[in-house]
Scaffold this active site. Structure first.
Site, PDB file in Angstrom:
ATOM      1  CD  GLU A  71      -3.155  -1.007   0.671  1.00 29.30           C
ATOM      2  OE1 GLU A  71      -2.804  -0.156  -0.517  1.00 29.30           O
ATOM      3  OE2 GLU A  71      -3.937  -1.798   0.415  1.00 29.30           O
ATOM      4  CE1 TYR A 117     -16.053  15.274  22.403  1.00 25.29           C
ATOM      5  CE2 TYR A 117     -18.021  14.386  22.065  1.00 25.29           C
ATOM      6  CZ  TYR A 117     -17.112  14.643  22.470  1.00 25.29           C
ATOM      7  OH  TYR A 117     -17.236  15.621  24.323  1.00 25.29           O
TER       8      TYR A 117
END
Length: 212
Positions: A71, A117
């Site tokens: 990746e 949040y």
């Protein structure tokens, strides 16, 4: 101040202890000057060997250590997007991966503003079109997006978050998993989202990207 290698190893152990990195899934990286330290292919985040990390250049060249996670093009795409990015966290955590298999909430964000949040620690989270793991096409898709973001869901794959520190990238990954769990708990009910003016105010106050 902690050394980048130590920060990466401690982050891996922490995420694995929280159950967010099953088996040998997930990969982490941290920028160290003009190079990037990244977990090797097949690494278990619960037992990252800080002395055996792969070292790659921002151009993708393999500088030292074992073969990097496949990746790595995706990690490099985020470092190239924003020179202030210091760390990248890619996980296969259960709830965020489940949300990556659903249609996105909006054109710019797969996840809606459910909690303050999420807005302050994560912000806009686009759904990146599917590509096989390690396919550079996914990195190209990240590079093409013109609006700011520091988290994304890879379609049918999992979450990726970035930060100006490893702790910020880890905090974003944990918060993204939490808000994804809440979204799934709500099921087919229509949630009460934070009002747009509240979202904009929170994003301004905490310097988080929000394109809705």
């Amino acid at each position: 101040m902690s050394e980048p290698r130590d920060e990466l190893a401690r982050a891996g152990a922490h995420l694995a202890a929280l159950g967010l990195s099953p088996g040998s899934s997930g990969n982490l990286s941290v920028r160290d000057g003009d190079t990037v330290l990244i977990t090797p292919t097949g690494a278990d985040l619960a037992a990252v060997d800080e002395a055996s990390l792969s070292v790659i250049g921002l151009d993708g060249s393999h500088r030292a250590g074992p073969r990097p996670s496949k990746e790595f093009p995706l990690h490099l795409a985020f470092y190239r997007r924003d020179p202030d990015t210091a760390a990248v966290v890619h996980l296969h955590s259960r709830h965020a991966t489940a949300v990556s298999c659903l249609p996105p909430w909006s054109e710019h964000s797969a996840v809606p503003p459910l909690t303050p949040y999420f807005v302050t620690r994560v912000g806009t989270t686009p759904l990146i079109p599917y590509a096989d793991p390690g396919d550079p096409a996914q990195a190209d898709a990240v590079a093409r997006l013109s609006y700011p973001f520091r988290a994304a869901l890879l379609e049918n794959h999992g979450p990726i978050t970035v930060g100006r520190s490893m702790s910020a990238a880890v905090a974003a990954a944990i918060e993204l998993e939490e808000v994804s769990a809440l979204l799934l708990l709500l099921g087919d009910r229509t949630p009460r989202l934070l009002p747009p003016d509240v979202v904009r105010s929170l994003a301004r106050r905490y310097g988080s990207p929000w394109s809705g």
